[in-house]
Design a protein around this motif. Structure first.
Motif, PDB file in Angstrom:
ATOM      1  N   LEU A  56      -5.205  21.676   2.687  1.00  0.00           N
ATOM      2  CA  LEU A  56      -5.554  22.589   3.770  1.00  0.00           C
ATOM      3  C   LEU A  56      -5.134  24.016   3.418  1.00  0.00           C
ATOM      4  N   VAL A  57      -3.940  24.158   2.850  1.00  0.00           N
ATOM      5  CA  VAL A  57      -3.479  25.481   2.432  1.00  0.00           C
ATOM      6  C   VAL A  57      -4.422  26.065   1.367  1.00  0.00           C
ATOM      7  N   ASP A  58      -4.859  25.228   0.449  1.00  0.00           N
ATOM      8  CA  ASP A  58      -5.775  25.697  -0.584  1.00  0.00           C
ATOM      9  C   ASP A  58      -7.100  26.145   0.026  1.00  0.00           C
ATOM     10  N   ALA A  59      -7.627  25.377   0.979  1.00  0.00           N
ATOM     11  CA  ALA A  59      -8.879  25.758   1.633  1.00  0.00           C
ATOM     12  C   ALA A  59      -8.740  27.095   2.353  1.00  0.00           C
ATOM     13  N   LEU A  60      -7.634  27.276   3.061  1.00  0.00           N
ATOM     14  CA  LEU A  60      -7.416  28.539   3.764  1.00  0.00           C
ATOM     15  C   LEU A  60      -7.275  29.699   2.787  1.00  0.00           C
ATOM     16  N   SER A  61      -6.665  29.453   1.635  1.00  0.00           N
ATOM     17  CA  SER A  61      -6.518  30.528   0.647  1.00  0.00           C
ATOM     18  C   SER A  61      -7.875  30.988   0.126  1.00  0.00           C
ATOM     19  N   TYR A  62      -8.810  30.085  -0.005  1.00  0.00           N
ATOM     20  CA  TYR A  62     -10.157  30.466  -0.429  1.00  0.00           C
ATOM     21  C   TYR A  62     -10.856  31.297   0.642  1.00  0.00           C
ATOM     22  N   VAL A  63     -10.633  30.958   1.909  1.00  0.00           N
ATOM     23  CA  VAL A  63     -11.219  31.741   2.996  1.00  0.00           C
ATOM     24  C   VAL A  63     -10.663  33.164   2.984  1.00  0.00           C
ATOM     25  N   VAL A  64      -9.344  33.271   2.772  1.00  0.00           N
ATOM     26  CA  VAL A  64      -8.725  34.605   2.693  1.00  0.00           C
ATOM     27  C   VAL A  64      -9.297  35.387   1.512  1.00  0.00           C
ATOM     28  N   ALA A  65      -9.472  34.717   0.374  1.00  0.00           N
ATOM     29  CA  ALA A  65     -10.033  35.389  -0.804  1.00  0.00           C
ATOM     30  C   ALA A  65     -11.447  35.889  -0.525  1.00  0.00           C
ATOM     31  N   ALA A  66     -12.278  35.049   0.086  1.00  0.00           N
ATOM     32  CA  ALA A  66     -13.654  35.461   0.391  1.00  0.00           C
ATOM     33  C   ALA A  66     -13.667  36.632   1.365  1.00  0.00           C
ATOM     34  N   ALA A  67     -12.797  36.592   2.382  1.00  0.00           N
ATOM     35  CA  ALA A  67     -12.756  37.691   3.352  1.00  0.00           C
ATOM     36  C   ALA A  67     -12.275  38.982   2.694  1.00  0.00           C
ATOM     37  N   GLY A  68     -11.287  38.872   1.804  1.00  0.00           N
ATOM     38  CA  GLY A  68     -10.789  40.063   1.129  1.00  0.00           C
ATOM     39  C   GLY A  68     -11.841  40.707   0.245  1.00  0.00           C
ATOM     40  N   ILE A  69     -12.560  39.910  -0.541  1.00  0.00           N
ATOM     41  CA  ILE A  69     -13.603  40.463  -1.404  1.00  0.00           C
ATOM     42  C   ILE A  69     -14.740  41.026  -0.573  1.00  0.00           C
ATOM     43  N   ARG A  70     -15.097  40.341   0.488  1.00  0.00           N
ATOM     44  CA  ARG A  70     -16.190  40.817   1.351  1.00  0.00           C
ATOM     45  C   ARG A  70     -15.838  42.143   2.010  1.00  0.00           C
ATOM     46  N   ALA A  71     -14.560  42.367   2.316  1.00  0.00           N
ATOM     47  CA  ALA A  71     -14.147  43.587   3.008  1.00  0.00           C
ATOM     48  C   ALA A  71     -14.030  44.789   2.086  1.00  0.00           C
ATOM     49  N   MET A  72     -14.096  44.604   0.774  1.00  0.00           N
ATOM     50  CA  MET A  72     -13.994  45.722  -0.156  1.00  0.00           C
ATOM     51  C   MET A  72     -15.198  46.653   0.009  1.00  0.00           C
ATOM     52  N   ARG A  73     -14.948  47.961   0.010  1.00  0.00           N
ATOM     53  CA  ARG A  73     -16.017  48.926   0.199  1.00  0.00           C
ATOM     54  C   ARG A  73     -16.916  49.019  -1.036  1.00  0.00           C
ATOM     55  N   SER A  74     -16.334  48.843  -2.203  1.00  0.00           N
ATOM     56  CA  SER A  74     -17.108  48.930  -3.436  1.00  0.00           C
ATOM     57  C   SER A  74     -18.078  47.762  -3.540  1.00  0.00           C
TER      58      SER A  74
END
Length: 507
Positions: free
Chosen positions: A265-283
């Protein structure tokens, strides 16, 4: 998955990560024109007037100088197969304004560190779960090899769309696919009855998506930061991954004891955080249009895809610096892994249990984290060649001393010294690779380096075990020391003579 730029030597993980930063974030600045990409003076503004013909007056009011215009890639016919694109070599500069660039680096660090932490948590307990399900150690090892082979095959193919401009999209989609796969593992394990086929299928999907994410993330640093900040950003990113390596296994063990499904579950949540972080990048995380690799026609899609996947290999064959990096990174990665496994064999021969091995891991992990944090100061003041040669020779004495070590703390200190020494050299090499690699080939070139170093690390445990079983742990340590000395000689002879510090030229 946790890969960001190129690679960090780690004996416990057996791969070079670049991968890539907490603390004070660098002042990442750049302009969309790329005028400061070659390390020029950022304070030198452009004239206020330009002639219609693209010229600007000279400083003395004399003959006007023509503005520099970026060259487009040229198509070179090879006479067989699809034509090959040749690229100009200017280093990419950040096209993101300063506030957005700093924010993008911060988001990229959080995405990579959370992702690395989740991968370490789940990766530590997955073999334990398979053993609990009645699988033998040989079967567990074979499955690990299968997963590694899948990542080696998919990585170069995923790098092609990333270099064409789809880097951000590939990373976000891959992270979400990995999150879905780990969510499935969590549900299956929490249900109590774990069908082996379902478990392995979900893990295989996650590993394949991870390979695509890692391949696409290579070269991201070059797209959000100017060249003079590469070393600082790479070292901070590497520190984040090493911190996850220290904390992740312990956290995974605690969660697994509380509930076998919690680490996944922790691993799944870490992937969600990674996707949200990359998606939020302005570049947009893509090269400028004139620097991208063109796609193939619809009639030759797969043929062109395979040809473009090999473009990184072609660049390595042409660039002496990249060939040196390939040899050095692969050799150091393999030898560190071999030294780590030989330490495990030596501790077993001396009758030590699991606790001493944990001490060795803790000391080496903490030393690697300290080395990554110190890398900007240690490597930023010297040329890449100087750092590379110095680190190569300094690694030889600790490897020799391992042959006479007997106590766990001795092994831990010596391996820790090796882990402390390697980050400055890897960061310096990674920064140099980012500078000389064309923007349209960043992912493919990085994938070649990561694949070679990963393959070398995959062979190291078996070779170390074979040597320790026949000649003993002491002789294996000495053999690794001899190979490190040979590598130091190679680095001394082959290291490019670059100018000092920040004035290194940008090819």
């Amino acid at each position: 998955m946790a890969s960001h730029g190129t690679a960090s030597s780690d004996p416990a993980r057996g791969r070079l990560t670049a991968r890539l930063t907490a603390g004070v974030l660098p002042e990442c600045a750049g302009d969309s024109s790329g005028s400061n990409a070659s390390g020029g003076n950022p304070s030198r503004g452009s004239p206020s007037r330009s002639s219609p013909s693209g010229e600007r007056p000279g400083a003395d009011g004399g003959r006007p100088r023509r503005l520099h215009r970026p060259r487009r890639p040229r198509r070179r016919e090879t006479g067989r197969g699809p034509s090959v694109m040749t690229y100009p070599a200017p280093a990419p500069a950040s096209a993101v304004p300063l506030p957005h660039a700093r924010r993008d680096v911060r988001l990229f660090w959080w995405a990579g560190t959370c992702d690395a932490l989740g991968s370490q948590v789940a990766g530590f307990v997955l073999p334990l779960l398979l053993l609990r399900l009645g699988r033998s150690p040989a079967e567990v090892g074979a499955l690990a090899g299968l997963f590694a082979a899948a990542t080696l095959v998919l990585g170069p193919l995923a790098a092609v769309p990333a270099d064409r401009g789809a880097r951000k999209r590939v990373m976000v989609v891959a992270a979400l696919v990995s999150a879905a796969a780990m969510t499935g593992v969590t549900v299956v394990v929490a249900a109590g009855r774990v069908p082996l086929a379902v478990l392995l299928g979900a893990v295989l999907v996650e590993r394949c998506a991870t390979a695509c994410y890692e391949a696409a993330s290579l070269g991201t640093v070059a797209l959000v930061c100017p060249p003079e900040e590469h070393r600082r950003v790479l070292s901070r990113l590497q520190a984040g991954e090493r911190g996850a390596l220290v904390v992740g296994p312990a956290l995974g063990g605690l969660l697994f004891a509380a509930g076998a499904w919690l680490p996944f579950l922790v691993d799944a949540l870490s992937y969600v955080v990674a996707a949200a972080g990359i998606r939020a990048m302005r570049s947009g995380l893509s090269p400028r249009p004139e620097q991208r690799s063109p796609g193939g026609t619809s009639l030759r899609t797969w043929r062109v895809l395979l040809a473009e996947a090999g473009a990184g290999v072609a660049l390595l064959r042409r660039e002496p610096v990249l060939r040196l990096a390939l040899v050095w990174l692969s050799a150091v990665n393999a030898l560190l892994v071999a030294l780590y496994y030989t330490t495990v064999f030596a501790l077993q021969d001396h009758g030590r249990g699991a606790a001493p091995l944990g001490l060795v891991l803790a000391l080496s992990g903490a030393a690697g984290l300290a080395g990554a944090l110190a890398a900007p100061r240690l490597a930023g003041r010297h040329a890449t060649a100087t750092v590379l040669v110095a680190v190569s020779w300094l690694m030889v004495p600790p490897a020799v001393a391992l042959a006479v070590a007997r106590e766990a703390w001795q092994f831990g200190l010596l391996l820790g010294l090796l882990c402390f020494l390697t980050p400055p050299a890897t960061v310096a090499l990674q920064a140099r690779i980012l500078r000389i690699t064309p923007p349209g080939l960043q992912a493919r070139t990085g994938t070649v380096l990561a694949t070679a170093s990963g393959a070398a690390a995959a062979l190291a445990p078996a070779l170390a075990g074979l040597s320790a079983g026949r000649a003993g742990a002491g002789a294996t340590f000495l053999g690794c020391a001899v190979l490190l000395a040979v590598l130091a000689l190679y680095a001394t002879r082959g290291a490019p003579r670059l100018p000092h510090g920040a004035k290194e030229e940008t090819v």
